[in-house]
Design a protein around this motif. Sequence first.
Motif, PDB file in Angstrom:
ATOM      1  N   ILE A 151       0.830  -1.218   0.000  1.00  9.69           N
ATOM      2  CA  ILE A 151       0.000   0.000   0.000  1.00  9.69           C
ATOM      3  C   ILE A 151       0.866   1.271   0.000  1.00  9.69           C
ATOM      4  O   ILE A 151       0.478   2.278  -0.563  1.00  9.69           O
ATOM      5  N   VAL A 152       2.043   1.188   0.617  1.00  9.83           N
ATOM      6  CA  VAL A 152       2.939   2.345   0.551  1.00  9.83           C
ATOM      7  C   VAL A 152       3.393   2.543  -0.891  1.00  9.83           C
ATOM      8  O   VAL A 152       3.420   3.665  -1.413  1.00  9.83           O
ATOM      9  N   GLU A 153       3.675   1.429  -1.555  1.00 13.20           N
ATOM     10  CA  GLU A 153       4.088   1.511  -2.962  1.00 13.20           C
ATOM     11  C   GLU A 153       2.944   2.075  -3.804  1.00 13.20           C
ATOM     12  O   GLU A 153       3.160   2.863  -4.735  1.00 13.20           O
ATOM     13  N   MET A 154       1.706   1.699  -3.461  1.00 20.36           N
ATOM     14  CA  MET A 154       0.539   2.194  -4.201  1.00 20.36           C
ATOM     15  C   MET A 154       0.393   3.713  -4.031  1.00 20.36           C
ATOM     16  O   MET A 154       0.134   4.439  -5.001  1.00 20.36           O
ATOM     17  N   ALA A 155       0.592   4.179  -2.789  1.00 19.69           N
ATOM     18  CA  ALA A 155       0.512   5.625  -2.521  1.00 19.69           C
ATOM     19  C   ALA A 155       1.592   6.359  -3.301  1.00 19.69           C
ATOM     20  O   ALA A 155       1.338   7.384  -3.949  1.00 19.69           O
ATOM     21  N   ASP A 156       2.790   5.795  -3.253  1.00 12.84           N
ATOM     22  CA  ASP A 156       3.934   6.377  -3.947  1.00 12.84           C
ATOM     23  C   ASP A 156       3.668   6.448  -5.446  1.00 12.84           C
ATOM     24  O   ASP A 156       3.935   7.453  -6.109  1.00 12.84           O
ATOM     25  N   SER A 157       3.089   5.378  -5.943  1.00 13.65           N
ATOM     26  CA  SER A 157       2.790   5.287  -7.358  1.00 13.65           C
ATOM     27  C   SER A 157       1.756   6.339  -7.772  1.00 13.65           C
ATOM     28  O   SER A 157       1.874   6.965  -8.826  1.00 13.65           O
TER      29      SER A 157
END
Length: 424
Positions: A151-157
């Motif tokens: 989910i952190v990667e999703m936010a970053d993305s």
Amino acid sequence: MNSAAPPSKDLAAVKGTKDILPGEVEVWQRVEAEAKRLFELYGFRELRAPVIEPTELYLKGTGETTDIVTKEMYTFTDKSGRSITLRPEYTPSVARAIVEHRLDLLGTPMRYYYIGPMFRYDKPQKGRYRQFHQIDIEVFGEKDPAVDAEIVEMADSLLRRLGVRGTETLVNSVGCRACRPAYGRDLKARAEAVRDRLCEDCRRKVEANPLRIFDCKVEGCRAEARNFPKITDYLCEECRDHFARFRGCLDLLGVAHRPEPNLVRGLDYYTKTIFEIVAGEGGQQNAVLGGGRYDDMMKDLGGPDICGTGFAMGLERLIALLDVKPEPRKFVYLIHVGEEAKTRAAVAARDLRAAGMEALLEFGVRNFKSQFARANKLGAGWALIIGEDEIRGGLYKVKDMATGDQKDVRPEGVVEFLRPRLEG
Ligand code: ATP
Ligand code: MG
């Protein structure tokens, strides 16, 4: 309204709220559309909960010693005498909905997102409003730290897709019920020792919940908090391992991040992973999003023992970082002169819209010249001209507003003529 007088103070928007007008709203629409599209790629589905919830939901869910519950809630008693609160955050609503509809028994992934207004009696200033908007995502039933990293990667993305640069991702672990009590005792002892140097609010927190001192925005308290014991030195084996694996997954996914031992976040329910993405500027309002894991929340609300993890992004703060200009729209302005032309223009506008083209038709009594000036001023791509001559001759005029080129087109041929030109 034609009146030139400004509205009386009683009729102005409530302090800390604002209108999002055309011209600005296009940016919001773009962000919302991008977020929805992206989240669905990760298997998230929208869950829409009511704006009002029973007040107990936040007392139990958000936590009685948090700033949100002690200072910021919009709470009122409804006509039946029940205490109702305008939601200050979204996670408790999702937990409630899962329990209420037993979504945990459906066998579908419990991955939900939502975009909408939240309400907090915060001190209004740049980046801080009383009605603000969040993009919220939640995953329930997944213990693995890989999900926290996902989910952190999703936010970053999402931030990268929107062209946001220069943010920093801060991570920490706040431990669990096994390791936090020992930390809590040491923290309290240290906070008691510097009690006199803390603000009035924080002095109360020393007794009630010293962890909350980290949320204080007063610089003196922040300086004291920097010398407090660090939760990361107290983590039990399981929490330490969880945190290490979370960070390992972030590395694997290529998400740059920095451990920040003073990060605690303003909600009581967090366990293990917490994170924030901050933007360089914005002072105390620099957190674009915050989130973490809440493995005990559902149980504490009286529901099944299901863990959770998620984040909430502040839309006002996100949009302030964007540098986007809304694309000019391509639309047809219909110019009509005379009663017969008016009805014909209405039919032509309907046909254009049915074929997916934006068509604008106005009915104020205006001659050809002033309608043409309107089309120009509003930035129409094309004008469709229907006057007495056009009706008599059975051919409408279609004018390219950029080049001035004009063509005669049969009424039945207008859609076909304009479609490729408006799309191109
Ligand atoms: P802060 O420390 O700035 O008060 P918070 O910890 O209270 O933030 P969260 O509850 O984590 O905020 O909410 C998630 C995000 O929602 C924040 O990172 C921020 O972007 C946004 N947000 C929170 N409160 C407000 C507000 N009053 N006005 C605008 N955005 C807000
Ligand atoms: Mg806050």
